[in-house]
Design a protein around this motif. Sequence first.
Motif, PDB file in Angstrom:
ATOM      1  N   GLU A   1       0.836  -1.212   0.000  1.00 13.30           N
ATOM      2  CA  GLU A   1       0.000   0.000   0.000  1.00 13.30           C
ATOM      3  C   GLU A   1       0.865   1.254   0.000  1.00 13.30           C
ATOM      4  N   ASP A   2       1.906   1.259   0.834  1.00  3.97           N
ATOM      5  CA  ASP A   2       2.821   2.400   0.840  1.00  3.97           C
ATOM      6  C   ASP A   2       3.485   2.570  -0.522  1.00  3.97           C
ATOM      7  N   MET A   3       3.864   1.457  -1.153  1.00  6.43           N
ATOM      8  CA  MET A   3       4.502   1.530  -2.467  1.00  6.43           C
ATOM      9  C   MET A   3       3.520   1.977  -3.547  1.00  6.43           C
ATOM     10  N   MET A   4       2.261   1.583  -3.424  1.00  2.97           N
ATOM     11  CA  MET A   4       1.251   2.075  -4.370  1.00  2.97           C
ATOM     12  C   MET A   4       1.167   3.603  -4.311  1.00  2.97           C
ATOM     13  N   LEU A   5       1.241   4.152  -3.104  1.00  4.40           N
ATOM     14  CA  LEU A   5       1.148   5.611  -2.941  1.00  4.40           C
ATOM     15  C   LEU A   5       2.409   6.328  -3.411  1.00  4.40           C
ATOM     16  N   ARG A   6       3.522   5.597  -3.497  1.00  9.47           N
ATOM     17  CA  ARG A   6       4.790   6.215  -3.885  1.00  9.47           C
ATOM     18  C   ARG A   6       5.133   6.004  -5.361  1.00  9.47           C
ATOM     19  N   THR A   7       4.338   5.194  -6.037  1.00  7.63           N
ATOM     20  CA  THR A   7       4.592   4.942  -7.460  1.00  7.63           C
ATOM     21  C   THR A   7       3.394   5.280  -8.346  1.00  7.63           C
ATOM     22  N   ASN A   8       2.253   5.596  -7.731  1.00  6.66           N
ATOM     23  CA  ASN A   8       1.032   5.881  -8.488  1.00  6.66           C
ATOM     24  C   ASN A   8       0.287   7.052  -7.869  1.00  6.66           C
ATOM     25  N   SER A   9      -0.650   7.594  -8.585  1.00 10.92           N
ATOM     26  CA  SER A   9      -1.429   8.730  -8.102  1.00 10.92           C
ATOM     27  C   SER A   9      -2.414   8.294  -7.025  1.00 10.92           C
ATOM     28  N   PRO A  10      -2.883   9.230  -6.204  1.00 14.48           N
ATOM     29  CA  PRO A  10      -3.926   8.889  -5.233  1.00 14.48           C
ATOM     30  C   PRO A  10      -5.177   8.332  -5.916  1.00 14.48           C
ATOM     31  N   GLU A  11      -5.461   8.824  -7.103  1.00 16.08           N
ATOM     32  CA  GLU A  11      -6.630   8.333  -7.839  1.00 16.08           C
ATOM     33  C   GLU A  11      -6.466   6.860  -8.215  1.00 16.08           C
ATOM     34  N   ASP A  12      -5.238   6.474  -8.585  1.00 14.60           N
ATOM     35  CA  ASP A  12      -4.977   5.067  -8.873  1.00 14.60           C
ATOM     36  C   ASP A  12      -5.160   4.217  -7.616  1.00 14.60           C
ATOM     37  N   TYR A  13      -4.703   4.729  -6.481  1.00 18.74           N
ATOM     38  CA  TYR A  13      -4.863   3.997  -5.223  1.00 18.74           C
ATOM     39  C   TYR A  13      -6.350   3.784  -4.936  1.00 18.74           C
ATOM     40  N   ASP A  14      -7.143   4.840  -5.100  1.00 20.53           N
ATOM     41  CA  ASP A  14      -8.581   4.741  -4.838  1.00 20.53           C
ATOM     42  C   ASP A  14      -9.236   3.734  -5.777  1.00 20.53           C
ATOM     43  N   ALA A  15      -8.822   3.764  -7.044  1.00 23.63           N
ATOM     44  CA  ALA A  15      -9.388   2.818  -8.005  1.00 23.63           C
ATOM     45  C   ALA A  15      -8.982   1.387  -7.662  1.00 23.63           C
ATOM     46  N   TRP A  16      -7.761   1.224  -7.158  1.00 25.38           N
ATOM     47  CA  TRP A  16      -7.264  -0.105  -6.792  1.00 25.38           C
ATOM     48  C   TRP A  16      -8.081  -0.721  -5.666  1.00 25.38           C
ATOM     49  N   VAL A  17      -8.344   0.042  -4.602  1.00 24.62           N
ATOM     50  CA  VAL A  17      -9.051  -0.542  -3.458  1.00 24.62           C
ATOM     51  C   VAL A  17     -10.511  -0.825  -3.791  1.00 24.62           C
ATOM     52  N   LYS A  18     -11.021  -0.228  -4.882  1.00 25.90           N
ATOM     53  CA  LYS A  18     -12.387  -0.520  -5.350  1.00 25.90           C
ATOM     54  C   LYS A  18     -12.399  -1.575  -6.452  1.00 25.90           C
ATOM     55  N   ASN A  19     -11.224  -2.012  -6.877  1.00 26.35           N
ATOM     56  CA  ASN A  19     -11.036  -2.964  -7.971  1.00 26.35           C
ATOM     57  C   ASN A  19     -11.429  -2.393  -9.327  1.00 26.35           C
ATOM     58  N   GLU A  20     -11.486  -1.070  -9.407  1.00 27.88           N
ATOM     59  CA  GLU A  20     -11.625  -0.440 -10.716  1.00 27.88           C
ATOM     60  C   GLU A  20     -10.279  -0.497 -11.446  1.00 27.88           C
ATOM     61  N   LEU A  21      -9.190  -0.411 -10.694  1.00 27.93           N
ATOM     62  CA  LEU A  21      -7.855  -0.755 -11.183  1.00 27.93           C
ATOM     63  C   LEU A  21      -7.595  -2.173 -10.710  1.00 27.93           C
ATOM     64  N   LYS A  22      -7.516  -3.113 -11.636  1.00 30.80           N
ATOM     65  CA  LYS A  22      -7.451  -4.527 -11.281  1.00 30.80           C
ATOM     66  C   LYS A  22      -6.176  -4.838 -10.509  1.00 30.80           C
ATOM     67  N   PHE A  23      -6.275  -5.843  -9.664  1.00 27.69           N
ATOM     68  CA  PHE A  23      -5.137  -6.200  -8.823  1.00 27.69           C
ATOM     69  C   PHE A  23      -3.958  -6.677  -9.645  1.00 27.69           C
ATOM     70  N   ASN A  24      -4.227  -7.216 -10.833  1.00 27.21           N
ATOM     71  CA  ASN A  24      -3.126  -7.685 -11.681  1.00 27.21           C
ATOM     72  C   ASN A  24      -2.746  -6.673 -12.753  1.00 27.21           C
ATOM     73  N   ASP A  25      -3.171  -5.432 -12.575  1.00 32.03           N
ATOM     74  CA  ASP A  25      -2.728  -4.359 -13.462  1.00 32.03           C
ATOM     75  C   ASP A  25      -1.213  -4.167 -13.311  1.00 32.03           C
ATOM     76  N   PRO A  26      -0.517  -3.799 -14.375  1.00 29.04           N
ATOM     77  CA  PRO A  26       0.943  -3.612 -14.271  1.00 29.04           C
ATOM     78  C   PRO A  26       1.355  -2.629 -13.178  1.00 29.04           C
ATOM     79  N   LYS A  27       0.515  -1.625 -12.872  1.00 26.73           N
ATOM     80  CA  LYS A  27       0.849  -0.659 -11.826  1.00 26.73           C
ATOM     81  C   LYS A  27       0.911  -1.334 -10.452  1.00 26.73           C
TER      82      LYS A  27
END
Length: 451
Positions: free
Chosen positions: A228-254
């Motif tokens: 989670e910390d690395m998600m916030l340091r390599t991606n935008s907050p919007e990507d983080y929000d999409a990830w926890v909702k599975n709008e950004l899939k868990f197996n996305d390259p990000k």
Amino acid sequence: MKTKFYASVAALALVAGAASAQDLKFPVGEGAFNWASFEEFKAANGNLAGQTLTIFGPWRGDDQVQVETMLAYFEAATGVDVVYSSSESYEQQIVIDLEGGSPANISILPQPGLIGDLVKKGFVSPLPEGTAEWMTENYAAGSSWVGLGTYAGPDGNSAFYAFPYKADVKSLVWYSPENFADAGYEVPATMEELKALTDKIVADGGTPWCIGLGSGGATGWPATDWVEDMMLRTNSPEDYDAWVKNELKFNDPKVVAAIEEFGAFARNDKNVAGGAAAVATTDFRDSPKGLFASPPQCYMHRQASFIPAFFPEGTVVGEDADFFYFPAYAEKDLGTPVLGAGTLAFITKASDASNAFIKWLETPIAHEIWMAQKGFLTPMKGVNTELFSDPTLRKMNEILLNATTFRFDGSDLMPGGVGAGSFWTGMVDYAGGKSAQEVADGIQASWDALK
């Protein structure tokens, strides 16, 4: 103030009736508190005598003593009689009370996902008009906190329902100042510097990190914090929000790349005490002990603010052990994100006293009274941080106040089968040698199976 107890909770002293200034731990007008905010609030809300405010929350033991101290000032300002309740199974009890038609006026939970479910079912009232705007202006990274408490109601329209109050910080790296001084190491200010320090410690013949994922049936959760910390340091907050909702899939390259960022530390035998194979089998409670061995078994340990409870007896934080902010990449221009958790207050039975209590949480004094005791952090910018009773907490609070983005623990926002299931086990598999892509594919498959 009256305290209601369930059979499972040890009884504390009962304080009956509205508190007077003479009953208060910090007499009004004394000390460097923002007494003006108390007087202003009292002038606007001092006509509520005779009303009762019921509050059901998670705080028991020492925390219950702290919150009841704060509530005494609300009583003194308003004349409201506060009845605070808690239970060891408070999450379930709140749902039972709501579904049974006997909710508290104010409910408090540390689970945003559960609050969202209650909002959707129509059990929660929106916060008073203007609360979101107040928080945007008065909390550090205010829009982050507003987003945390905003949910879609029964009609599908979003509103601000939950007031974040009392925070926890997870983006911390613990170390021994003496060991750093002896080796000539400096605290890194960026992720680039942290990785360079990791390499330097290895080159000097030392081991940079202690990492342990063991936690009984919850084994694996410490690695989710890393990701989670690395998600916030390599991606935008919007990507983080999409990830926890599975709008950004868990197996996305990000996401796969964020898992591999964790692996750069944890899957290198030279980087971690005991080698990479020890990461999954070392209990998280034992893992920081290597910081205090002689010679040191490791120099750094990434863990949340609670971890000193598992340091060797007699360890003095600020002397024998200290911490620094788990830094962001300088080159990625993502600000200073902070991962954490906390509790949110929401209205489950509307009344004048309920609305007044939410307004009370907007006053510096409602934060300062708990700050002057123990175990409290706040992102509110208007508080006097000199009131912290513990310099360690003051330093942690500075990290909160310097945050440009705050995000809640991601696994706690995901469905239980993922956040407290396949995410945990997947991180153990990853630490054991499976590829990040294979692990991410499996976690996504488990999420798909829940739909």
